[in-house]
Enzyme design. Structure first.
Site, short mmCIF file in Angstrom:
data_model
loop_
_atom_site.label_atom_id
_atom_site.label_comp_id
_atom_site.label_asym_id
_atom_site.label_seq_id
_atom_site.Cartn_x
_atom_site.Cartn_y
_atom_site.Cartn_z
N ASN A 10 70.37 39.86 47.82
CA ASN A 10 71.34 40.58 46.98
C ASN A 10 70.96 42.05 47.02
OD1 ASN A 10 73.04 41.63 45.07
ND2 ASN A 10 71.98 40.71 43.31
N LYS A 12 72.56 44.49 45.77
CA LYS A 12 73.03 45.24 44.58
C LYS A 12 73.70 46.54 45.05
CE LYS A 12 69.27 43.10 42.11
NZ LYS A 12 68.55 42.97 40.86
N HIS A 102 76.46 37.17 38.22
CA HIS A 102 75.09 37.69 38.23
C HIS A 102 74.78 38.27 36.84
CE1 HIS A 102 71.63 40.21 39.12
NE2 HIS A 102 71.44 39.45 40.20
N GLU A 104 73.37 40.86 35.90
CA GLU A 104 73.68 42.29 35.71
C GLU A 104 75.16 42.48 35.42
OE1 GLU A 104 71.86 43.74 39.33
OE2 GLU A 104 69.93 43.15 38.52
N GLU A 172 68.55 32.08 37.62
CA GLU A 172 67.86 33.36 37.60
C GLU A 172 67.51 33.73 36.16
OE1 GLU A 172 68.77 35.88 41.22
OE2 GLU A 172 70.42 36.23 39.87
N GLY A 178 64.07 41.69 38.81
CA GLY A 178 63.71 43.10 39.00
C GLY A 178 62.52 43.55 38.17
N SER A 218 62.37 38.11 41.02
CA SER A 218 61.10 38.61 41.57
C SER A 218 60.48 37.65 42.58
CB SER A 218 60.12 38.93 40.44
OG SER A 218 60.65 39.97 39.62
C1 PEP Z 1 68.68 39.33 41.90
O1 PEP Z 1 69.19 40.43 41.88
O2 PEP Z 1 69.41 38.33 41.91
C2 PEP Z 1 67.22 39.23 41.87
C3 PEP Z 1 66.68 38.04 41.81
O3 PEP Z 1 66.50 40.40 41.94
P1 PEP Z 1 64.89 40.55 42.18
O4 PEP Z 1 64.55 39.63 43.32
O5 PEP Z 1 64.72 41.99 42.52
O6 PEP Z 1 64.23 40.13 40.92
#
Ligand code: PEP
Length: 256
Positions: A10, A12, A102, A104, A172, A178, A218
């Protein structure tokens, strides 16, 4: 029931068209299967990219067995929805999958269980693979509400969907996205097992066992093997580490 692992990046709101050729050249070289047509039998790899990159990313990725996905879509196919992007628009660009819900988008752009449900149905109707994101916040986890929140989100997203086709879920935990603080493999497995039970209860043993559930939050080259070794973790949705072609290639190799 064997589920093909999936490694989904992803990006973003990152990257420009001028970076694409270099990124994919390094990625394919590093992953070691440039133009290997059999790869999709062994692993599904995709990148969810910004809308401006789709048309240029598809010809670089698809011929090498990698899908390009959207990060969000609207449930209507056209109309007065300034700033939105529709399923016909992404499929015209050669995109075959999309993230939905997602965290975000839930947090900053007012995405709700209801809009997630509408988008999921629209994607399935358009034969676009929905990757539906769910997960609890830190407050919810600390209040012991993880199971309740995740179960509500899964049920809402799948409400009224009789045939989930190639739908994918991504668990998630919001506190892990992040932040550099991944869920432990055991913490993730516990939630994935609950999601698997919900899927079997809704769709029966066979279909419920065939839907892939990814972990996101992460995930990096250092923890991916541990995560993927868990029985109910079918791959990963990767933010930060998917921006670095060598790191993401390592994670893909761990899934092979
Ligand atoms: C994501 O944006 O779905 C995500 C898991 O980000 P990160 O791997 O940076 O935590």
């Amino acid at each position: 029931m064997k589920r093909v692992k999936m490694l989904a990046g992803n990006w973003k709101m990152n990257k420009l068209n001028r970076e694409l050729a270099g990124f994919f050249a390094t990625f394919f070289e590093s992953v070691g299967w440039y133009r290997d047509e059999t790869i999709s039998d062994r692993i599904d790899v995709l990148f969810a990219v910004p809308a401006t990159l789709m048309a240029q990313a598809v010809p670089l990725a698809e011929p090498n067995g990698v899908r390009i996905a959207a990060q969000n879509i609207h449930w209507e196919s056209a109309g007065a929805f300034t700033g939105e992007i529709s399923l016909p628009m992404i499929t015209e660009a050669g995109v075959t999958a999309t993230l939905i819900g997602h965290s975000e988008r839930r947090q900053y752009f007012a995405e709700t269980d209801e809009t997630v449900s509408r988008k999921t149905k629209a994607a399935l109707n358009a034969d676009v693979m929905p990757i539906v994101c769910i997960g609890e916040t830190l407050d919810q986890r600390e209040a012991g509400l993880t199971q309740e929140v995740v179960s509500r989100q899964v049920k809402a997203a799948l409400e009224g969907i009789e045939d989930p086709k190639d739908l994918v879920l991504a668990y998630e935990p919001v506190w892990a996205i992040g932040t550099g603080r991944s869920a432990t493999a055991a913490q993730a497995q516990e939630v994935h097992a609950e999601i698997r039970q919900l899927l079997r209860a809704k769709y029966g043993q066979s279909i419920g066992s065939s839907i892939r559930v990814l972990y996101g939050g992460s995930a990096t080259p250092s923890n991916i093997e541990d995560l993927l070794s868990q029985k109910d973790i079918d791959g990963a949705l990767v933010g930060g580490a998917s921006l670095k072609p060598d790191d993401f290639a390592k994670m893909v190799r761990a899934g092979l």
